[in-house]
Design a protein around this motif. Structure first.
Motif, PDB file in Angstrom:
ATOM      1  N   ASP A   1      -8.071  41.219  -7.440  1.00  0.00           N
ATOM      2  CA  ASP A   1      -7.961  40.313  -6.524  1.00  0.00           C
ATOM      3  C   ASP A   1      -7.111  40.890  -5.136  1.00  0.00           C
ATOM      4  O   ASP A   1      -6.074  41.071  -5.386  1.00  0.00           O
ATOM      5  CB  ASP A   1      -7.022  38.949  -6.875  1.00  0.00           C
ATOM      6  CG  ASP A   1      -7.418  37.926  -5.889  1.00  0.00           C
ATOM      7  OD1 ASP A   1      -7.421  38.145  -4.553  1.00  0.00           O
ATOM      8  OD2 ASP A   1      -7.219  36.632  -6.517  1.00  0.00           O
TER       9      ASP A   1
ATOM     10  N   ARG B   1      -6.108  39.556  -2.912  1.00  0.00           N
ATOM     11  CA  ARG B   1      -4.949  38.614  -2.156  1.00  0.00           C
ATOM     12  C   ARG B   1      -3.647  39.282  -2.635  1.00  0.00           C
ATOM     13  O   ARG B   1      -2.598  39.224  -1.935  1.00  0.00           O
ATOM     14  CB  ARG B   1      -5.219  37.160  -2.351  1.00  0.00           C
ATOM     15  CG  ARG B   1      -6.450  36.636  -1.928  1.00  0.00           C
ATOM     16  CD  ARG B   1      -6.874  35.339  -2.113  1.00  0.00           C
ATOM     17  NE  ARG B   1      -6.945  35.307  -3.682  1.00  0.00           N
ATOM     18  CZ  ARG B   1      -6.884  33.902  -4.405  1.00  0.00           C
ATOM     19  NH1 ARG B   1      -6.494  32.902  -3.836  1.00  0.00           N
ATOM     20  NH2 ARG B   1      -7.175  34.210  -5.503  1.00  0.00           N
TER      21      ARG B   1
ATOM     22  N   GLY C   1      -3.666  35.675  -7.819  1.00  0.00           N
ATOM     23  CA  GLY C   1      -3.703  35.338  -6.321  1.00  0.00           C
ATOM     24  C   GLY C   1      -2.788  35.963  -5.391  1.00  0.00           C
ATOM     25  O   GLY C   1      -2.309  37.207  -5.476  1.00  0.00           O
ATOM     26  N   ASN C   2      -2.522  35.104  -4.535  1.00  0.00           N
ATOM     27  CA  ASN C   2      -1.352  35.465  -3.626  1.00  0.00           C
ATOM     28  C   ASN C   2      -0.037  34.965  -3.716  1.00  0.00           C
ATOM     29  O   ASN C   2       0.838  35.198  -2.820  1.00  0.00           O
ATOM     30  CB  ASN C   2      -1.859  34.863  -1.942  1.00  0.00           C
ATOM     31  CG  ASN C   2      -1.734  33.715  -2.152  1.00  0.00           C
ATOM     32  OD1 ASN C   2      -1.421  32.855  -3.322  1.00  0.00           O
ATOM     33  ND2 ASN C   2      -1.865  32.860  -0.939  1.00  0.00           N
TER      34      ASN C   2
ATOM     35  N   GLU D   1      -2.616  42.106  -0.885  1.00  0.00           N
ATOM     36  CA  GLU D   1      -2.037  42.020   0.573  1.00  0.00           C
ATOM     37  C   GLU D   1      -0.721  41.323   0.578  1.00  0.00           C
ATOM     38  O   GLU D   1       0.145  41.470   1.386  1.00  0.00           O
ATOM     39  CB  GLU D   1      -3.099  40.954   1.224  1.00  0.00           C
ATOM     40  CG  GLU D   1      -4.418  41.538   1.476  1.00  0.00           C
ATOM     41  CD  GLU D   1      -5.627  40.845   2.075  1.00  0.00           C
ATOM     42  OE1 GLU D   1      -5.272  39.522   1.909  1.00  0.00           O
ATOM     43  OE2 GLU D   1      -6.667  41.086   2.293  1.00  0.00           O
ATOM     44  N   ARG D   2      -0.302  40.330  -0.555  1.00  0.00           N
ATOM     45  CA  ARG D   2       0.997  39.742  -0.526  1.00  0.00           C
ATOM     46  C   ARG D   2       1.948  41.013  -0.928  1.00  0.00           C
ATOM     47  O   ARG D   2       2.919  40.855  -0.236  1.00  0.00           O
ATOM     48  CB  ARG D   2       1.067  38.768  -1.778  1.00  0.00           C
ATOM     49  CG  ARG D   2       2.134  37.943  -2.008  1.00  0.00           C
ATOM     50  CD  ARG D   2       2.751  37.250  -0.682  1.00  0.00           C
ATOM     51  NE  ARG D   2       3.923  36.520  -1.036  1.00  0.00           N
ATOM     52  CZ  ARG D   2       4.214  35.151  -0.999  1.00  0.00           C
ATOM     53  NH1 ARG D   2       3.234  34.540  -0.810  1.00  0.00           N
ATOM     54  NH2 ARG D   2       5.332  34.744  -1.311  1.00  0.00           N
TER      55      ARG D   2
END
Length: 328
Positions: free
Chosen positions: A125, A127, A209-210, A130-131
């Motif tokens: 994922d 996300r 996820g994030n 990115e987090r």
């Protein structure tokens, strides 16, 4: 409790009551698996949900690998700093015991999963990347140029847990590359720019996820931020070799992480691309020929990783070209 009194599922409840971390109500303790450097226990009960870590003096790996248990104090100090900058992305420090070298933390959100397990299962994922990039950029940027942190976080633990068992070991095993590897190791020790996590790998991330929680800061030191980037890139490259069907997704995650980090970090902390690739290659070599090889790689996969690393240390490619080599 003294340093010789090892924590266990039988002793941890009494220990926590002596420390006044928990009350007299019953609790259940169970070991948490996955680490090689600490005894880690989960303790749960009515209003209690925490994790207790005690540093081991001998790590659980095949080769002899000893380390100073005082690294648990480094972890506690780093976590307190990280929490001031990104409180949602690290566990909460509840207690630090300097005599027993023990750290008690609030347990992370149970909805989060171990990121390494997800990645090895093909759950990739962007996300999450990115987090993590945003968190790492914030930690690096906020701690840059702070002499007091440079004094507080030395490099002895980093040498003991990373430079010696990784770089120095593979330099001896690859004498034709020794000068280059030693040069890169020395650079990590002389460039003291910001607080570096030192073990920024998927096994130390809980994610969904994030949402993320970054664990295990015991190798934190004031040094070169490239190490955290290279450490993560190396782990993602290993998984790309191991799971060829998911190579494109691993690559997208890895490059996306670097792009997000580069956009957010203080420009003074950005490192040359070929330097990142070279540091990544050293870590790749360490995960096949160092003291802590990646257990999930097959013999043929280890050979492939070794070839990638040796080629990169010889040719000095960019990080994108290093990723290109996985498909070569």
């Amino acid at each position: 409790m003294t340093l010789t009194d090892g924590l266990s599922v039988d002793t941890v409840a009494g220990y926590l009551r002596d420390r006044r971390v928990i009350g007299s109500a019953p609790v259940v303790a169970e070991p948490l698996l996955g680490g090689v450097s600490n005894e880690v226990l989960a303790v749960t009960g009515d209003g209690v949900d925490l994790v207790v870590k005690q540093a081991l003096s001998r790590l659980r790996v095949e080769q002899e690998w000893n380390a100073d248990p005082r690294r648990i104090l480094t972890e506690a100090a780093a976590l307190l700093i990280a929490a001031k900058i990104r409180p949602d992305d690290v566990p909460t420090v509840l207690d630090v015991d300097r005599s027993a070298m023990t750290l008690t933390l609030g347990r992370a959100d149970r909805s989060l999963r171990n990121w390494k397990d997800d990645l090895l299962a093909g759950t990739i994922d962007r996300r999450t990347g990115e987090r993590l990039a945003a968190a790492l950029a914030a930690w690096h940027t906020a701690t840059a140029g702070q002499p007091q942190l440079c004094d507080e976080f030395g490099t002895a633990g980093f040498v003991e847990l990373r430079i010696d068992p990784f770089h120095r070991v593979v330099a001896r095993r690859h004498p034709t590359l020794a000068a280059r590897i030693d040069e890169l190791a020395d650079s990590l020790l002389t460039e003291r720019l910001c607080l570096v996590h030192g073990d920024f790998s998927p096994k130390n991330v809980l994610a969904a996820g994030n949402k993320v929680c970054v664990l295990d800061w015991e190798v934190a030191h004031y040094g070169d931020p490239v190490f955290d980037l290279a450490f993560l890139q190396a782990h993602l490259l290993l998984k790309a070799v191991h799971r060829p069907a998911d190579r494109a997704a691993y690559r997208s995650l890895a490059i996306g992480f670097l792009e997000e980090y580069g956009a957010l970090v203080d420009p003074v902390l950005r490192r040359p691309d070929d330097y990142l690739a070279a540091q990544t290659a050293c870590l790749l070599l360490a995960r096949v020929d160092g003291k802590s090889p990646a257990a999930y790689l097959t013999p043929s996969e280890r050979d492939r990783v070794r070839d990638l690393a040796v080629d990169a240390l010889t040719r000095r490619p960019s990080i994108v070209e290093l990723w290109d080599g996985v498909d070569g």
